[in-house]
Design an enzyme around this catalytic site. Structure first.
Site, mmCIF file in Angstrom:
data_model
loop_
_atom_site.group_PDB
_atom_site.id
_atom_site.type_symbol
_atom_site.label_atom_id
_atom_site.label_comp_id
_atom_site.label_asym_id
_atom_site.label_seq_id
_atom_site.Cartn_x
_atom_site.Cartn_y
_atom_site.Cartn_z
ATOM 1 N N LYS A 198 40.250 40.035 36.066
ATOM 2 C CA LYS A 198 40.601 40.830 37.248
ATOM 3 C C LYS A 198 42.089 41.297 36.868
ATOM 4 O O LYS A 198 42.670 42.189 37.261
ATOM 5 C CB LYS A 198 40.422 40.155 38.544
ATOM 6 C CG LYS A 198 38.848 40.229 38.845
ATOM 7 C CD LYS A 198 38.787 39.448 40.324
ATOM 8 C CE LYS A 198 38.900 40.516 41.438
ATOM 9 N NZ LYS A 198 38.516 39.839 42.623
ATOM 10 N N ASP A 202 39.457 44.233 47.441
ATOM 11 C CA ASP A 202 39.268 43.043 48.178
ATOM 12 C C ASP A 202 39.903 43.056 49.442
ATOM 13 O O ASP A 202 39.220 42.513 50.532
ATOM 14 C CB ASP A 202 39.783 42.200 47.208
ATOM 15 C CG ASP A 202 38.800 41.390 46.175
ATOM 16 O OD1 ASP A 202 37.480 41.814 46.304
ATOM 17 O OD2 ASP A 202 39.051 41.082 45.058
#
Length: 277
Positions: free
Chosen positions: A70, A107
């Site tokens: 990520k 997110d």
């Protein structure tokens, strides 16, 4: 004969076998009758750059990114969204028509959307928040809380240095508190968020006394295995409104699906039930 390719998407990481994303995106593709496939793909760190340069030539329109890539994908991306830059990681990549790789982090969007859909009249602006944890998930949650006008975000992490790093990154509205003193601050907060793996199936329990927790505090856990963690169960017993972590997973997938397959999907009870099977 049509020259249109069937759009492909997927999730890359190591491991990816546990990911619920293929079931999630597959559900939406079937629900809306869309052409497309979503595929789990284990990718090592050494292969990451090569894989990302190859996928568009294979018909891929985008991928989700999970551990351990990520942060690394930001070094490869051509275009980075403001929120991915602020959080310092990306979970949603889009292979654009102009050949550029676009990186985004959804997110925080998923976290806020889950709370607003589930908790009536909740807003981060209603009072200070306390975030447990200092990792990548905490960074996304803190960023989202600040964007939703939280007046103050307290951070408690077992390793103090990681909480201090978030304070240095996000600035004046962050207050670092010692992990061992977190329970003493519960009476001051409108929102309590656990972003650690404590309380997750197979992990240690989250040992946090809720004696000071007020009934008006919203409590949420980004863990969704189990769906009702001990933290949420204890908060419910005190009369608090609670929100489980499954909705964050569902909502964070919405922007990517829309970009890749051209349809903004709904997050509803039928979807939750499909993922819980």
């Amino acid at each position: 004969m049509s020259t249109h390719l069937i759009p492909l998407a997927g999730v890359i990481g190591q491991p990816v076998a546990q990911s619920k994303s293929p079931r999630l995106h597959g559900y939406w593709l079937r629900k809306y009758g869309l052409l497309g496939h979503y595929i789990p793909m284990p990718v090592s760190s050494g292969d990451l750059s090569h894989v990302l340069s190859t996928l568009p030539r294979m018909g891929f329109v985008g991928v989700n990114v999970t551990i351990p890539h990520k942060e690394a994908v930001l070094e490869i991306a051509d275009v980075i969204s403001d929120r991915a830059a602020l959080i310092g990681s990306a979970n949603t990549l889009t292979f654009q028509a102009d050949g550029k790789l676009h990186a985004d982090n959804t997110d925080g969007f998923g976290f806020i959307s889950n709370l607003k859909q589930t908790a009536a009249n909740w807003s981060a602006a209603s009072g200070p928040a306390l975030v447990l944890g200092g990792g990548g998930a905490a960074r996304a949650v803190v960023s989202a809380l600040l964007s939703d006008r939280a007046p103050e975000v307290m951070i408690a992490n077992r390793t103090r240095a990681r909480a201090d790093a978030l304070k240095a990154h996000f600035g004046a509205k962050i207050k670092v508190i010692e992990w061992t003193q977190a329970a003493q601050h519960l009476g001051e907060v409108a929102t309590l968020v656990n972003t650690t793996s404590l309380g997750m199936t197979g992990k240690e329990d989250l040992k946090l006394s809720l004696d000071n927790l007020g009934r008006e505090t919203l409590v949420t856990d980004i863990v969704y295995t189990p769906l009702r963690t001990k933290l949420l169960a204890a908060a419910e017993e005190r009369g608090c409104q609670t929100v489980d972590g499954l909705g964050m997973l569902l909502h964070q997938a919405v922007p990517g699906f829309e970009r890749w397959f051209g349809k903004r999907p709904d997050v509803d009870e039928a979807l939750r039930n499909a993922l819980l099977v």
